[in-house]
Design a protein around this motif. Structure first.
Motif, PDB file in Angstrom:
ATOM      1  N   ARG A   1       2.476   1.690  -3.393  1.00 46.10           N
ATOM      2  CA  ARG A   1       1.475   2.171  -4.352  1.00 46.10           C
ATOM      3  C   ARG A   1       1.281   3.677  -4.220  1.00 46.10           C
ATOM      4  O   ARG A   1       1.193   4.395  -5.211  1.00 46.10           O
ATOM      5  CB  ARG A   1       0.157   1.420  -4.116  1.00 46.10           C
ATOM      6  CG  ARG A   1      -0.890   1.711  -5.154  1.00 46.10           C
ATOM      7  CD  ARG A   1      -2.135   0.857  -4.964  1.00 46.10           C
ATOM      8  NE  ARG A   1      -2.892   1.275  -3.798  1.00 46.10           N
ATOM      9  CZ  ARG A   1      -3.146   0.510  -2.739  1.00 46.10           C
ATOM     10  NH1 ARG A   1      -2.692  -0.720  -2.688  1.00 46.10           N
ATOM     11  NH2 ARG A   1      -3.859   0.972  -1.734  1.00 46.10           N
ATOM     12  N   HIS A   2       1.246   4.174  -2.997  1.00 46.39           N
ATOM     13  CA  HIS A   2       1.079   5.610  -2.780  1.00 46.39           C
ATOM     14  C   HIS A   2       2.353   6.386  -3.092  1.00 46.39           C
ATOM     15  O   HIS A   2       2.290   7.477  -3.662  1.00 46.39           O
ATOM     16  CB  HIS A   2       0.621   5.885  -1.346  1.00 46.39           C
ATOM     17  CG  HIS A   2      -0.791   5.478  -1.098  1.00 46.39           C
ATOM     18  ND1 HIS A   2      -1.870   6.229  -1.507  1.00 46.39           N
ATOM     19  CD2 HIS A   2      -1.303   4.373  -0.508  1.00 46.39           C
ATOM     20  CE1 HIS A   2      -2.984   5.615  -1.180  1.00 46.39           C
ATOM     21  NE2 HIS A   2      -2.670   4.485  -0.567  1.00 46.39           N
ATOM     22  N   ASP A   3       3.505   5.837  -2.748  1.00 52.36           N
ATOM     23  CA  ASP A   3       4.778   6.512  -3.023  1.00 52.36           C
ATOM     24  C   ASP A   3       5.040   6.645  -4.524  1.00 52.36           C
ATOM     25  O   ASP A   3       5.715   7.573  -4.956  1.00 52.36           O
ATOM     26  CB  ASP A   3       5.946   5.757  -2.383  1.00 52.36           C
ATOM     27  CG  ASP A   3       5.946   5.838  -0.867  1.00 52.36           C
ATOM     28  OD1 ASP A   3       5.206   6.689  -0.308  1.00 52.36           O
ATOM     29  OD2 ASP A   3       6.674   5.044  -0.236  1.00 52.36           O
TER      30      ASP A   3
ATOM     31  N   MET B   1       0.837  -1.197   0.000  1.00 49.38           N
ATOM     32  CA  MET B   1       0.000   0.000   0.000  1.00 49.38           C
ATOM     33  C   MET B   1       0.877   1.254   0.000  1.00 49.38           C
ATOM     34  O   MET B   1       0.623   2.200  -0.752  1.00 49.38           O
ATOM     35  CB  MET B   1      -0.930   0.019   1.208  1.00 49.38           C
ATOM     36  CG  MET B   1      -1.820   1.247   1.265  1.00 49.38           C
ATOM     37  SD  MET B   1      -2.727   1.393   2.806  1.00 49.38           S
ATOM     38  CE  MET B   1      -1.408   1.681   3.969  1.00 49.38           C
ATOM     39  N   HIS B   2       1.927   1.247   0.821  1.00 54.39           N
ATOM     40  CA  HIS B   2       2.814   2.405   0.863  1.00 54.39           C
ATOM     41  C   HIS B   2       3.550   2.597  -0.468  1.00 54.39           C
ATOM     42  O   HIS B   2       3.669   3.737  -0.945  1.00 54.39           O
ATOM     43  CB  HIS B   2       3.819   2.273   2.015  1.00 54.39           C
ATOM     44  CG  HIS B   2       3.239   2.664   3.330  1.00 54.39           C
ATOM     45  ND1 HIS B   2       3.020   3.975   3.697  1.00 54.39           N
ATOM     46  CD2 HIS B   2       2.802   1.911   4.364  1.00 54.39           C
ATOM     47  CE1 HIS B   2       2.482   4.013   4.893  1.00 54.39           C
ATOM     48  NE2 HIS B   2       2.335   2.777   5.325  1.00 54.39           N
TER      49      HIS B   2
ATOM     50  N   GLU C   1       2.556   6.791  -7.003  1.00 57.89           N
ATOM     51  CA  GLU C   1       1.251   6.989  -7.628  1.00 57.89           C
ATOM     52  C   GLU C   1       1.341   7.550  -9.052  1.00 57.89           C
ATOM     53  O   GLU C   1       0.431   7.342  -9.851  1.00 57.89           O
ATOM     54  CB  GLU C   1       0.353   7.850  -6.748  1.00 57.89           C
ATOM     55  CG  GLU C   1       0.830   9.268  -6.553  1.00 57.89           C
ATOM     56  CD  GLU C   1      -0.053  10.031  -5.563  1.00 57.89           C
ATOM     57  OE1 GLU C   1      -1.132   9.536  -5.209  1.00 57.89           O
ATOM     58  OE2 GLU C   1       0.363  11.116  -5.161  1.00 57.89           O
TER      59      GLU C   1
END
Length: 139
Positions: A76-78, A73-74, A80
């Motif tokens: 994926r956000h880092d 998840m991290h 984006e």
């Protein structure tokens, strides 16, 4: 030749030794050297440089005993700007599969794949990369 000490789980070491025996390697060092060369050169394909690429990365992990899902998840956000789509599926009784669809440069995709490979407790990581212009029939 320099001697390097590497830590790895017993199960991986057993698989490494079996692989060396089954494929005629002189020992585990030869397997590790070849694997290292392959890993270091896999993103050095000159045909992929300076092109817009699409990448697909699949990650399998056991969600009951790790925090890999949280780490994915991290990532994926880092990243984006690179991750254009993402799918999370449950597989079997206690496994998860993350599928990342990426669009970007060879350098960005290789950095992302490297970060996933560096994530502890993943069971399997698979990926492919292709130039976006091949989708339009232009090579």
């Amino acid at each position: 030749m320099t001697v390097v000490s590497v830590s790895m789980p017993d199960e991986l070491l057993e698989r490494l030794d079996s692989f060396a025996d089954e494929h005629g390697y002189t020992g585990r060092s030869e397997v590790v050297r070849e694997a290292s060369r392959n890993l270091l050169t896999e993103f050095q394909d000159k045909q992929l440089e300076d092109r817009e690429l699409m990448g697909i990365v699949t990650v399998l992990f056991d969600f009951e005993s790790t925090d890999v899902e949280h780490k994915m998840m991290h990532l994926r956000h880092d990243y984006e700007q690179l991750v254009i789509s993402h799918v999370h599926n449950h597989v079997g009784d206690h496994y998860c599969m993350e599928l990342f669809i990426l669009e970007g440069s060879l350098e960005d995709i290789s950095t992302f794949v490297g970060k996933i490979r560096a994530t502890q407790d993943t069971l399997s990581i698979d990926y492919s990369v292709m130039p976006v212009d091949r989708i339009d029939g232009v090579v």
